[in-house]
Write a protein that holds these residues in place. Sequence first.
Motif, PDB file in Angstrom:
ATOM      1  N   LYS A  59     -10.325  -1.642   5.370  1.00 43.79           N
ATOM      2  CA  LYS A  59     -10.159  -0.790   4.195  1.00 43.79           C
ATOM      3  C   LYS A  59      -8.671  -0.530   3.933  1.00 43.79           C
ATOM      4  N   ALA A  60      -7.917  -0.283   5.016  1.00 41.30           N
ATOM      5  CA  ALA A  60      -6.482  -0.057   4.865  1.00 41.30           C
ATOM      6  C   ALA A  60      -5.801  -1.272   4.242  1.00 41.30           C
ATOM      7  N   ALA A  77      -7.173  -3.477   2.302  1.00 38.26           N
ATOM      8  CA  ALA A  77      -7.577  -3.559   0.890  1.00 38.26           C
ATOM      9  C   ALA A  77      -6.779  -2.579   0.030  1.00 38.26           C
ATOM     10  N   CYS A  78      -6.499  -1.400   0.573  1.00 34.10           N
ATOM     11  CA  CYS A  78      -5.702  -0.407  -0.157  1.00 34.10           C
ATOM     12  C   CYS A  78      -4.287  -0.913  -0.397  1.00 34.10           C
ATOM     13  N   LEU A  79      -3.691  -1.532   0.608  1.00 34.61           N
ATOM     14  CA  LEU A  79      -2.338  -2.074   0.471  1.00 34.61           C
ATOM     15  C   LEU A  79      -2.316  -3.226  -0.534  1.00 34.61           C
ATOM     16  N   GLU A  80      -3.364  -4.025  -0.546  1.00 39.67           N
ATOM     17  CA  GLU A  80      -3.442  -5.129  -1.504  1.00 39.67           C
ATOM     18  C   GLU A  80      -3.568  -4.591  -2.932  1.00 39.67           C
ATOM     19  N   ALA A  81      -4.276  -3.480  -3.083  1.00 36.20           N
ATOM     20  CA  ALA A  81      -4.402  -2.855  -4.411  1.00 36.20           C
ATOM     21  C   ALA A  81      -3.042  -2.341  -4.890  1.00 36.20           C
ATOM     22  N   ILE A  82      -2.244  -1.806  -3.967  1.00 32.39           N
ATOM     23  CA  ILE A  82      -0.891  -1.360  -4.331  1.00 32.39           C
ATOM     24  C   ILE A  82      -0.039  -2.548  -4.751  1.00 32.39           C
ATOM     25  N   ARG A  83      -0.143  -3.656  -4.012  1.00 28.86           N
ATOM     26  CA  ARG A  83       0.621  -4.862  -4.342  1.00 28.86           C
ATOM     27  C   ARG A  83       0.268  -5.351  -5.754  1.00 28.86           C
ATOM     28  N   LYS A  84      -1.021  -5.389  -6.032  1.00 26.61           N
ATOM     29  CA  LYS A  84      -1.483  -5.868  -7.336  1.00 26.61           C
ATOM     30  C   LYS A  84      -0.996  -4.949  -8.452  1.00 26.61           C
ATOM     31  N   THR A  85      -1.059  -3.653  -8.213  1.00 25.33           N
ATOM     32  CA  THR A  85      -0.628  -2.687  -9.230  1.00 25.33           C
ATOM     33  C   THR A  85       0.874  -2.768  -9.464  1.00 25.33           C
ATOM     34  N   ALA A  86       1.640  -2.965  -8.402  1.00 26.34           N
ATOM     35  CA  ALA A  86       3.096  -3.079  -8.533  1.00 26.34           C
ATOM     36  C   ALA A  86       3.489  -4.281  -9.373  1.00 26.34           C
ATOM     37  N   ILE A 100      -2.350   7.324  -3.286  1.00 28.41           N
ATOM     38  CA  ILE A 100      -3.154   8.425  -2.738  1.00 28.41           C
ATOM     39  C   ILE A 100      -4.364   7.866  -1.996  1.00 28.41           C
ATOM     40  N   ASP A 101      -5.019   6.884  -2.575  1.00 28.16           N
ATOM     41  CA  ASP A 101      -6.171   6.245  -1.912  1.00 28.16           C
ATOM     42  C   ASP A 101      -5.748   5.620  -0.580  1.00 28.16           C
ATOM     43  N   ALA A 102      -4.583   5.013  -0.567  1.00 24.08           N
ATOM     44  CA  ALA A 102      -4.098   4.358   0.659  1.00 24.08           C
ATOM     45  C   ALA A 102      -3.834   5.361   1.770  1.00 24.08           C
ATOM     46  N   GLU A 127      -5.098   8.288   2.096  1.00 24.15           N
ATOM     47  CA  GLU A 127      -6.373   8.891   2.517  1.00 24.15           C
ATOM     48  C   GLU A 127      -7.119   7.973   3.475  1.00 24.15           C
ATOM     49  N   HIS A 128      -6.862   6.672   3.394  1.00 22.75           N
ATOM     50  CA  HIS A 128      -7.474   5.715   4.324  1.00 22.75           C
ATOM     51  C   HIS A 128      -6.512   5.348   5.459  1.00 22.75           C
ATOM     52  N   LEU A 129      -5.543   6.256   5.711  1.00 28.53           N
ATOM     53  CA  LEU A 129      -4.640   6.205   6.858  1.00 28.53           C
ATOM     54  C   LEU A 129      -3.692   5.002   6.863  1.00 28.53           C
ATOM     55  N   CYS A 130      -3.372   4.480   5.697  1.00 36.13           N
ATOM     56  CA  CYS A 130      -2.229   3.560   5.619  1.00 36.13           C
ATOM     57  C   CYS A 130      -0.977   4.368   5.928  1.00 36.13           C
TER      58      CYS A 130
END
Length: 517
Positions: free
Chosen positions: A469-470, A472-481, A492-494, A496-499
Amino acid sequence: MEDKVIKIDSGIEIRQLYCDPIKMDEMPGVFPFTRGVHAAMYRDRLWTMRQYAGFSTAEESNKRYHFLLSQGVSGLSVAFDLPTQIGYDSDHAMSEGEVGKVGVAIDSLRDMEILFKDIKLADISTSMTINSTGFILLALYIALAKKQGADIKKISGTIQNDILKEYAARGTYIYPPTPSMRIITDIFEYCSKEVPKWNTISISGYHIREAGANAVQELAFTLANGKAYLQAAITKGLDINVFAQRLSFFFNAHNNIFEEVAKFRAARRMWANITKDLGATDPRAQMLRFHTQTGGSTLTAQQPENNIVRVALQGLSAVLGGTQSLHTNGYDEALSLPTERAAAIALRTQQILAYESGATDTVDPLAGSFYVEALTNEIEAAAWKLIEKIDGMGGAVKAIEHHFMQDEIARSAYAYNKAIEDKSKIIVGVNKFTAKENNDTPLLKIDDSIRQVQTDKLNKLRAERDNEKAKACLEAIRKTANGTDNLMPFVIDAVEHLCTLGEIADTLRDVWGEFKG
């Protein structure tokens, strides 16, 4: 007999006598707010008394916060260590020797929970001095508030989030200016909708002054940076009458009371006109609200007790100048992080100013002084000249890219130090009235073993969290950037999932690269 020539550090010549009456028909609480942003100022409400604190681990900093709250502080102010400021986890090779040294080490939401243990975020105003990674710390704060059950629409505080002064004066930047400005406007946009009571930026002249700028340069460069943030947000399509209400400023206070009071008064008047010219019509969007910290660079390692007097003078200038919150430095800060005793004396200094000095009895007590009014006008005029130069270069970002601000600050720093060396500027205990030192001032020492403590925490966190899950959260940040969506919900999602802070910062390093200066 020829008058003696006296110039303040800003280069303004001070006359022997001021007799020229200056029209003063401005009132506090109304445009252009020269005399204060509220009609009654401290008669209705004192400034927020903050003490900047953070060192070692979250556990140790939490103990200091509870001590300060028990002593009467009305707001917390968090200092972060250097790795946290530049986006490295405590176990990163770049963090060696720096973990917990100049502030608290925060690697994850678990550290944030410990930092504010038994402190309800819904009940306290928190200022966080963090810039390049400010969006991550804000995400951690929001995540913790949600975990505590707070309504994030009601939490209040300030995040410094001022990257332009990092390029100009301080150096704790990560990314190039363009993506850094994108992060800042994403924060403006997100908070205006989701965290409306949060001050989304504290535009800092403090560090510009600490780097060697004089009062006029501090004022001009800070307001020029503020103007750049306004323009960036307007370009993004944000309403200046909404987002400008959540901007605040952070100024330095040095020893010349009259120069500092005049600077603060001029700042309010100038910002009111800058915001008006850019389309602000709501008075709350035209107000310059500011935090003040007494000048760390003015404190001396020689005869450190003298710093108690310096801090009192500087704090008085901030109060006479109409500050909204204040941090007073510990007398030992030229030697180490402040001890508990030094922090307590610094807080008592504010309380004495508030309850014993009489400075709070009336609004803008120095208004109408021939000297202060003339000096306010002269400082304002000199600052406008610098801003006009910056505007001619294309604005603050271009001025920084062309090293204009950096070069001006360097020249002032050189002149200031040369004046001390040739004794045309007297610093008591340094170049006059010196004495043999006992070197018996108690110091706060931070042990290097803290890095291992944080490393153990990180190892435990990575073993216990959902790593898929962590990831996936980092990949979502990469895509958004790589796109245009607002980054804040994904960060915030990242968290919360302890990234970790370092993982999020590194993900964006991969996308945007690092700024090399």
